[in-house]
Design an enzyme around this catalytic site. Structure first.
Site, PDB file in Angstrom:
ATOM      1  N   ASP A   1       0.838  -1.193   0.000  1.00  9.39           N
ATOM      2  CA  ASP A   1       0.000   0.000   0.000  1.00  9.39           C
ATOM      3  C   ASP A   1       0.875   1.246   0.000  1.00  9.39           C
ATOM      4  OD1 ASP A   1      -2.872   1.148   0.612  1.00  9.39           O
ATOM      5  OD2 ASP A   1      -1.478   2.239   1.891  1.00  9.39           O
TER       6      ASP A   1
ATOM      7  N   TYR B   1       3.088   9.752  -0.480  1.00  9.87           N
ATOM      8  CA  TYR B   1       4.147   9.140   0.336  1.00  9.87           C
ATOM      9  C   TYR B   1       5.513   9.355  -0.327  1.00  9.87           C
ATOM     10  CZ  TYR B   1       0.231   6.518   2.466  1.00  9.87           C
ATOM     11  OH  TYR B   1      -0.957   6.152   3.076  1.00  9.87           O
TER      12      TYR B   1
ATOM     13  N   LYS C   1      -2.632   5.818  -4.413  1.00 11.82           N
ATOM     14  CA  LYS C   1      -3.753   6.741  -4.158  1.00 11.82           C
ATOM     15  C   LYS C   1      -3.531   8.076  -4.851  1.00 11.82           C
ATOM     16  CE  LYS C   1      -3.700   4.694   0.466  1.00 11.82           C
ATOM     17  NZ  LYS C   1      -2.279   4.569   0.837  1.00 11.82           N
TER      18      LYS C   1
ATOM     19  N   HIS D   1      -7.579   9.635  -2.118  1.00 11.20           N
ATOM     20  CA  HIS D   1      -6.947   9.604  -0.793  1.00 11.20           C
ATOM     21  C   HIS D   1      -7.821  10.218   0.320  1.00 11.20           C
ATOM     22  CE1 HIS D   1      -2.625   9.171   0.889  1.00 11.20           C
ATOM     23  NE2 HIS D   1      -3.493   9.033   1.863  1.00 11.20           N
TER      24      HIS D   1
ATOM     25  N   LEU E   1      -2.359  -0.808  13.823  1.00 12.01           N
ATOM     26  CA  LEU E   1      -1.735  -1.026  15.138  1.00 12.01           C
ATOM     27  C   LEU E   1      -1.818   0.239  15.998  1.00 12.01           C
ATOM     28  CD1 LEU E   1       1.502  -2.856  13.886  1.00 12.01           C
ATOM     29  CD2 LEU E   1      -0.579  -3.907  14.816  1.00 12.01           C
TER      30      LEU E   1
ATOM     31  N   ILE F   1      -2.996  -3.285   6.773  1.00  9.44           N
ATOM     32  CA  ILE F   1      -1.729  -2.950   6.096  1.00  9.44           C
ATOM     33  C   ILE F   1      -0.731  -2.386   7.114  1.00  9.44           C
ATOM     34  CG2 ILE F   1      -2.458  -2.669   3.699  1.00  9.44           C
ATOM     35  CD1 ILE F   1      -3.119   0.288   4.382  1.00  9.44           C
TER      36      ILE F   1
ATOM     37  N   LYS G   1       2.546  -1.275   9.090  1.00  7.55           N
ATOM     38  CA  LYS G   1       3.820  -0.775   8.578  1.00  7.55           C
ATOM     39  C   LYS G   1       4.926  -1.003   9.606  1.00  7.55           C
ATOM     40  CE  LYS G   1       6.719   2.931   8.752  1.00  7.55           C
ATOM     41  NZ  LYS G   1       7.020   3.971   9.743  1.00  7.55           N
ATOM     42  N   SER G   2       6.077  -1.405   9.137  1.00  7.10           N
ATOM     43  CA  SER G   2       7.286  -1.431   9.953  1.00  7.10           C
ATOM     44  C   SER G   2       8.459  -1.400   8.996  1.00  7.10           C
ATOM     45  CB  SER G   2       7.342  -2.719  10.795  1.00  7.10           C
ATOM     46  OG  SER G   2       8.610  -2.812  11.408  1.00  7.10           O
ATOM     47  N   VAL G   3       9.583  -0.829   9.432  1.00  4.53           N
ATOM     48  CA  VAL G   3      10.778  -0.920   8.580  1.00  4.53           C
ATOM     49  C   VAL G   3      11.780  -1.900   9.191  1.00  4.53           C
ATOM     50  CG1 VAL G   3      10.596   1.336   7.466  1.00  4.53           C
ATOM     51  CG2 VAL G   3      11.740   1.155   9.682  1.00  4.53           C
TER      52      VAL G   3
ATOM     53  N   ARG H   1      10.017  -7.233  12.729  1.00  2.83           N
ATOM     54  CA  ARG H   1       8.601  -6.867  12.903  1.00  2.83           C
ATOM     55  C   ARG H   1       7.814  -7.078  11.615  1.00  2.83           C
ATOM     56  NH1 ARG H   1       8.738  -1.210  16.308  1.00  2.83           N
ATOM     57  NH2 ARG H   1       8.902  -2.131  18.393  1.00  2.83           N
TER      58      ARG H   1
ATOM     59  N   ASN I   1       4.545  -9.352  11.865  1.00  6.23           N
ATOM     60  CA  ASN I   1       3.203  -8.860  11.511  1.00  6.23           C
ATOM     61  C   ASN I   1       2.515  -9.746  10.464  1.00  6.23           C
ATOM     62  OD1 ASN I   1       3.655  -6.781  13.295  1.00  6.23           O
ATOM     63  ND2 ASN I   1       4.141  -5.260  11.731  1.00  6.23           N
TER      64      ASN I   1
HETATM   65  P1  NAD Z   1       0.495   1.205  11.984  1.00  6.70           P
HETATM   66  O1  NAD Z   1      -0.679   1.096  12.862  1.00  6.70           O
HETATM   67  O2  NAD Z   1       0.738   0.215  10.936  1.00  6.70           O
HETATM   68  O3  NAD Z   1       1.753   1.339  12.955  1.00  6.70           O
HETATM   69  C1  NAD Z   1       3.048   1.389  12.457  1.00  6.70           C
HETATM   70  C2  NAD Z   1       4.023   1.607  13.608  1.00  6.70           C
HETATM   71  O4  NAD Z   1       3.777   0.653  14.627  1.00  6.70           O
HETATM   72  C3  NAD Z   1       5.465   1.394  13.174  1.00  6.70           C
HETATM   73  O5  NAD Z   1       6.020   2.588  12.691  1.00  6.70           O
HETATM   74  C4  NAD Z   1       6.125   0.917  14.460  1.00  6.70           C
HETATM   75  O6  NAD Z   1       6.462   2.022  15.257  1.00  6.70           O
HETATM   76  C5  NAD Z   1       5.011   0.172  15.135  1.00  6.70           C
HETATM   77  N1  NAD Z   1       5.049  -1.286  14.888  1.00  6.70           N
HETATM   78  C6  NAD Z   1       4.895  -1.946  13.707  1.00  6.70           C
HETATM   79  N2  NAD Z   1       4.949  -3.262  13.879  1.00  6.70           N
HETATM   80  C7  NAD Z   1       5.152  -3.473  15.199  1.00  6.70           C
HETATM   81  C8  NAD Z   1       5.299  -4.640  15.977  1.00  6.70           C
HETATM   82  N3  NAD Z   1       5.233  -5.853  15.447  1.00  6.70           N
HETATM   83  N4  NAD Z   1       5.499  -4.478  17.315  1.00  6.70           N
HETATM   84  C9  NAD Z   1       5.543  -3.238  17.864  1.00  6.70           C
HETATM   85  N5  NAD Z   1       5.400  -2.106  17.183  1.00  6.70           N
HETATM   86  C10 NAD Z   1       5.210  -2.220  15.842  1.00  6.70           C
HETATM   87  O7  NAD Z   1       0.434   2.698  11.386  1.00  6.70           O
HETATM   88  P2  NAD Z   1       0.563   3.425   9.993  1.00  6.70           P
HETATM   89  O8  NAD Z   1       1.905   3.295   9.389  1.00  6.70           O
HETATM   90  O9  NAD Z   1       0.031   4.785  10.247  1.00  6.70           O
HETATM   91  O10 NAD Z   1      -0.515   2.689   9.073  1.00  6.70           O
HETATM   92  C11 NAD Z   1      -0.213   1.591   8.239  1.00  6.70           C
HETATM   93  C12 NAD Z   1      -0.377   1.959   6.785  1.00  6.70           C
HETATM   94  O11 NAD Z   1      -1.668   2.500   6.536  1.00  6.70           O
HETATM   95  C13 NAD Z   1       0.557   3.078   6.311  1.00  6.70           C
HETATM   96  O12 NAD Z   1       1.867   2.655   6.109  1.00  6.70           O
HETATM   97  C14 NAD Z   1      -0.151   3.499   5.043  1.00  6.70           C
HETATM   98  O13 NAD Z   1       0.150   2.583   4.007  1.00  6.70           O
HETATM   99  C15 NAD Z   1      -1.605   3.411   5.451  1.00  6.70           C
HETATM  100  N6  NAD Z   1      -2.170   4.710   5.868  1.00  6.70           N
HETATM  101  C16 NAD Z   1      -3.128   5.280   5.094  1.00  6.70           C
HETATM  102  C17 NAD Z   1      -3.689   6.489   5.433  1.00  6.70           C
HETATM  103  C18 NAD Z   1      -4.756   7.080   4.559  1.00  6.70           C
HETATM  104  O14 NAD Z   1      -5.116   8.249   4.742  1.00  6.70           O
HETATM  105  N7  NAD Z   1      -5.287   6.348   3.610  1.00  6.70           N
HETATM  106  C19 NAD Z   1      -3.273   7.173   6.583  1.00  6.70           C
HETATM  107  C20 NAD Z   1      -2.291   6.571   7.381  1.00  6.70           C
HETATM  108  C21 NAD Z   1      -1.757   5.340   7.024  1.00  6.70           C
END
Ligand code: NAD
Length: 282
Positions: free
Chosen positions: A46, A51, A76, A112, A194, A233, A235-237, A241, A245
């Site tokens: 995604d 981005y 998007k 978006h 998350l 979806i 996210k982690s880098v 993790r 996930n």
């Molecule tokens: P998320 O809820 O996926 O949280 C990501 C964060 O949680 C990471 O940066 C890390 O700090 C932590 N994390 C990840 N895996 C973990 C684990 N296993 N244990 C502990 N901590 C962990 O938040 P996000 O990145 O805001 O959302 C996910 C995706 O949703 C984004 O990457 C994007 O693709 C999408 N998104 C879309 C919109 C939109 O307006 N459409 C807005 C925000 C995000």
């Protein structure tokens, strides 16, 4: 082995129920991060024009050697700049995303944000209908749309969005919106599933449950989504993790534990982390 189940969208397209989100991953890092996700077994990515990592994402997809039909790529439309989003502007933005991704089609293209104060999302959606008909997006949908916005799309256009990607997690569970999706045949995709890794993953109710299942707090929260039928979806880098996930198919939360997580969100209508779609317009 990829055990991620597929959700059937309203036009028959299959979408993996769990994918990898790349918001806040700089373009230079996206190739490595998306590469790690594909290596771990994710098949859905995604991204979004805003981005600014479609190019890195595209490089990782190309380098993966995976067959195109094995992958599900979402991007998007950034209907951000205050310009008139006529047909040409939308098509140009879509072409630009495809070029950066190095793809001839995406699997899902989303508006978006609704930006209701501009009153232009129905016009944008009409061009999305055209993009869907061309086959250059296997499915089209929306993001951050409210029930009233979905009602306008239904009243003023032909095509039902396949997906609405919205903020959703146990602290902001959006039950009314999910019910509207179910009624209209729209798949619910949870962003920040998350809770951005903040308060949600530290709540005693969540950490105690994680300990009881011998899993992490993140895995328990992802199970809650999957068992509700949401597409997620996370996210982690961090490679560990990223793998963790995805490793959420070997256990199941009991009905009582699902109810306990549901209860966390009761009365939390104001606890969104991200912007309110009624007001967001940058
Ligand atoms: P998320 O809820 O996926 O949280 C990501 C964060 O949680 C990471 O940066 C890390 O700090 C932590 N994390 C990840 N895996 C973990 C684990 N296993 N244990 C502990 N901590 C962990 O938040 P996000 O990145 O805001 O959302 C996910 C995706 O949703 C984004 O990457 C994007 O693709 C999408 N998104 C879309 C919109 C939109 O307006 N459409 C807005 C925000 C995000």
């Amino acid at each position: 082995m990829n055990q991620v189940p597929a959700i059937k969208l309203n036009n028959g397209t299959l979408m993996p129920q769990l994918g990898y989100g790349v918001w806040q991953v700089p373009d230079a890092e996206a190739e490595r991060a998306v590469g790690a996700a594909l290596e771990a077994g994710y098949r859905s990515i995604d991204t979004a024009a805003i981005y600014r990592n479609e190019a890195g994402t595209g490089k990782a997809v190309a380098a993966s050697g995976l067959a195109r039909e094995e992958l599900f790529v979402t991007t998007k439309l950034w209907n951000g700049p205050k310009q008139k989003w006529g047909r040409d502007q939308v098509l140009r933005a879509f072409d630009d995303s495809l070029a950066k991704l190095r793809l001839d089609h995406v699997d899902l293209y989303l508006i978006h944000w609704p930006r209701p104060m501009r009153d232009d999302f129905v016009a944008i959606w009409k061009t999305f209908e055209e993009i869907a008909a061309s086959g250059r997006a296997k499915a089209v949908g929306v993001s951050n749309f409210r029930p009233a916005d979905l009602a306008r799309i239904a009243a003023e256009s032909e095509l039902v969005p396949a997906v609405n990607q919205v903020e959703l997690h146990p602290l902001f569970p959006q039950p009314e919106l999910r019910a509207v999706h179910a009624e209209r045949g729209i798949a619910t995709e949870a962003w920040s599933p998350l809770g951005q890794g903040k308060e949600l993953l530290t709540l005693p109710a969540v950490t105690a449950m994680a300990a009881a299942y011998g899993r992490s707090a993140a895995q328990v929260v992802l199970r809650w989504h999957l068992q509700h039928g949401n597409v997620v979806i996370p996210k982690s880098v961090t490679p560990a993790r990223i793998r963790e996930n995805l490793d959420v198919f070997g256990f199941e939360l009991s009905a009582a534990d699902m109810a306990a997580l549901d209860a966390l969100g009761a009365g939390t209508a104001g606890r969104r982390i991200g912007p309110d779609p009624a007001e967001f317009d940058v």
